[in-house]
Motif scaffolding. Structure first.
Motif, PDB file in Angstrom:
ATOM      1  N   LYS A   1       0.819  -1.223   0.000  1.00 17.29           N
ATOM      2  CA  LYS A   1       0.000   0.000   0.000  1.00 17.29           C
ATOM      3  C   LYS A   1       0.847   1.265   0.000  1.00 17.29           C
ATOM      4  O   LYS A   1       0.296   2.370   0.041  1.00 17.29           O
ATOM      5  CB  LYS A   1      -0.912   0.003   1.221  1.00 17.29           C
ATOM      6  N   ASN A   2       2.182   1.105   0.005  1.00 20.01           N
ATOM      7  CA  ASN A   2       3.075   2.283   0.086  1.00 20.01           C
ATOM      8  C   ASN A   2       2.686   3.183   1.257  1.00 20.01           C
ATOM      9  O   ASN A   2       2.638   4.416   1.125  1.00 20.01           O
ATOM     10  CB  ASN A   2       3.053   3.080  -1.216  1.00 20.01           C
ATOM     11  N   THR A   3       2.411   2.577   2.381  1.00 22.44           N
ATOM     12  CA  THR A   3       1.930   3.307   3.546  1.00 22.44           C
ATOM     13  C   THR A   3       2.814   3.000   4.746  1.00 22.44           C
ATOM     14  O   THR A   3       3.195   1.845   4.971  1.00 22.44           O
ATOM     15  CB  THR A   3       0.476   2.942   3.842  1.00 22.44           C
ATOM     16  N   VAL A   4       3.102   4.049   5.497  1.00 27.42           N
ATOM     17  CA  VAL A   4       3.855   3.906   6.736  1.00 27.42           C
ATOM     18  C   VAL A   4       2.971   4.364   7.891  1.00 27.42           C
ATOM     19  O   VAL A   4       2.177   5.308   7.746  1.00 27.42           O
ATOM     20  CB  VAL A   4       5.183   4.698   6.679  1.00 27.42           C
ATOM     21  N   TYR A   5       3.103   3.681   9.010  1.00 27.49           N
ATOM     22  CA  TYR A   5       2.280   3.956  10.187  1.00 27.49           C
ATOM     23  C   TYR A   5       3.182   4.291  11.377  1.00 27.49           C
ATOM     24  O   TYR A   5       4.327   3.848  11.450  1.00 27.49           O
ATOM     25  CB  TYR A   5       1.428   2.737  10.544  1.00 27.49           C
ATOM     26  N   LEU A   6       2.609   5.040  12.303  1.00 23.78           N
ATOM     27  CA  LEU A   6       3.277   5.290  13.569  1.00 23.78           C
ATOM     28  C   LEU A   6       2.254   5.104  14.679  1.00 23.78           C
ATOM     29  O   LEU A   6       1.335   5.911  14.809  1.00 23.78           O
ATOM     30  CB  LEU A   6       3.880   6.701  13.623  1.00 23.78           C
TER      31      LEU A   6
END
Length: 118
Positions: A75-80
Protein backbone atom coordinates in the motif's frame (compact mmCIF):
# COMPACT_ATOMS: atom_id res chain seq x y z
CA UNK A 1 5.05 13.65 -8.71
CA UNK A 2 5.49 12.19 -5.24
CA UNK A 3 2.63 12.81 -2.85
CA UNK A 4 2.47 11.99 0.83
CA UNK A 5 -0.91 12.12 2.53
CA UNK A 6 -0.88 11.98 6.31
CA UNK A 7 -3.78 11.24 8.62
CA UNK A 8 -4.51 10.30 12.19
CA UNK A 9 -3.34 13.29 14.19
CA UNK A 10 -5.46 15.02 16.78
CA UNK A 11 -5.91 15.45 20.51
CA UNK A 12 -5.02 12.76 23.01
CA UNK A 13 -4.88 12.67 26.78
CA UNK A 14 -1.64 11.93 28.60
CA UNK A 15 -1.18 8.17 28.63
CA UNK A 16 -3.37 7.79 25.56
CA UNK A 17 -2.65 6.55 22.07
CA UNK A 18 -2.82 7.74 18.49
CA UNK A 19 -1.98 6.09 15.19
CA UNK A 20 -0.63 8.11 12.29
CA UNK A 21 -0.75 6.95 8.67
CA UNK A 22 1.05 8.23 5.61
CA UNK A 23 0.14 7.04 2.13
CA UNK A 24 2.76 7.65 -0.55
CA UNK A 25 2.13 7.76 -4.28
CA UNK A 26 3.86 8.79 -7.46
CA UNK A 27 6.55 6.15 -7.80
CA UNK A 28 7.80 2.80 -6.52
CA UNK A 29 9.09 3.08 -2.99
CA UNK A 30 10.80 -0.28 -2.59
CA UNK A 31 14.22 1.41 -2.37
CA UNK A 32 12.99 4.20 -0.12
CA UNK A 33 13.30 4.55 3.60
CA UNK A 34 10.04 5.82 5.10
CA UNK A 35 9.79 7.61 8.39
CA UNK A 36 8.36 10.15 10.76
CA UNK A 37 9.83 13.35 12.11
CA UNK A 38 8.31 15.91 14.44
CA UNK A 39 8.67 19.59 15.19
CA UNK A 40 7.44 21.32 18.32
CA UNK A 41 7.08 25.12 18.49
CA UNK A 42 10.47 26.75 18.88
CA UNK A 43 12.31 23.49 18.29
CA UNK A 44 14.13 21.98 15.34
CA UNK A 45 12.61 19.11 13.44
CA UNK A 46 13.72 15.83 14.97
CA UNK A 47 13.72 12.20 13.94
CA UNK A 48 11.04 9.97 15.44
CA UNK A 49 11.59 6.70 13.55
CA UNK A 50 12.41 5.27 10.15
CA UNK A 51 11.83 1.92 8.46
CA UNK A 52 13.25 0.34 5.34
CA UNK A 53 11.28 -1.81 2.91
CA UNK A 54 12.82 -4.90 4.50
CA UNK A 55 11.58 -3.81 7.92
CA UNK A 56 14.74 -2.50 9.54
CA UNK A 57 13.75 0.20 12.01
CA UNK A 58 15.53 3.05 13.72
CA UNK A 59 14.13 5.05 16.63
CA UNK A 60 15.17 8.07 18.60
CA UNK A 61 15.98 6.76 22.06
CA UNK A 62 13.30 8.78 23.88
CA UNK A 63 10.58 7.15 21.80
CA UNK A 64 11.72 3.55 21.96
CA UNK A 65 9.19 1.36 23.70
CA UNK A 66 6.36 3.86 23.32
CA UNK A 67 6.23 4.37 19.54
CA UNK A 68 6.15 1.67 16.88
CA UNK A 69 6.74 2.29 13.19
CA UNK A 70 5.46 -0.15 10.60
CA UNK A 71 5.05 -0.27 6.87
CA UNK A 72 2.78 -1.88 4.29
CA UNK A 73 4.83 -2.09 1.11
CA UNK A 74 1.85 -3.18 -0.98
CA UNK A 75 0.00 0.00 0.00
CA UNK A 76 3.07 2.28 0.09
CA UNK A 77 1.93 3.31 3.55
CA UNK A 78 3.85 3.91 6.74
CA UNK A 79 2.28 3.96 10.19
CA UNK A 80 3.28 5.29 13.57
CA UNK A 81 1.57 3.80 16.60
CA UNK A 82 2.08 6.12 19.56
CA UNK A 83 1.30 4.84 23.04
CA UNK A 84 1.78 6.27 26.52
CA UNK A 85 1.68 9.75 25.07
CA UNK A 86 3.14 12.63 27.06
CA UNK A 87 2.51 16.38 26.79
CA UNK A 88 6.04 16.75 25.44
CA UNK A 89 5.03 14.63 22.44
CA UNK A 90 2.92 17.56 21.27
CA UNK A 91 4.23 18.58 17.84
CA UNK A 92 3.55 18.59 14.14
CA UNK A 93 4.46 15.14 12.82
CA UNK A 94 5.84 14.90 9.30
CA UNK A 95 6.01 11.88 7.05
CA UNK A 96 9.23 11.49 5.07
CA UNK A 97 10.38 9.21 2.27
CA UNK A 98 13.98 9.19 1.07
CA UNK A 99 15.67 7.11 -1.58
CA UNK A 100 18.48 4.94 -0.23
CA UNK A 101 20.11 4.98 -3.67
CA UNK A 102 19.64 8.67 -4.49
CA UNK A 103 19.36 10.51 -1.15
CA UNK A 104 18.50 13.80 -2.86
CA UNK A 105 15.15 12.19 -3.69
CA UNK A 106 13.76 13.25 -0.33
CA UNK A 107 10.10 14.13 0.16
CA UNK A 108 7.95 15.46 2.99
CA UNK A 109 4.29 15.38 3.86
CA UNK A 110 2.36 18.47 4.89
CA UNK A 111 2.40 17.53 8.56
CA UNK A 112 -0.28 16.52 11.02
CA UNK A 113 -0.78 18.07 14.44
CA UNK A 114 -0.60 15.89 17.53
CA UNK A 115 -1.61 17.52 20.81
CA UNK A 116 -1.32 15.72 24.12
CA UNK A 117 -3.23 17.49 26.84
CA UNK A 118 -5.74 16.82 29.59
Amino acid sequence: QVQLVESGGGLAQPGGSLRLSCAASGRTFSSYRMGWYRQAPGNQRELVATITSSGTTNYTDSMKGRFTISRDNAKNTVYLQMNSLKPEDTAVYYCNVQSRIFPTNNYWGQGTQVTVSS
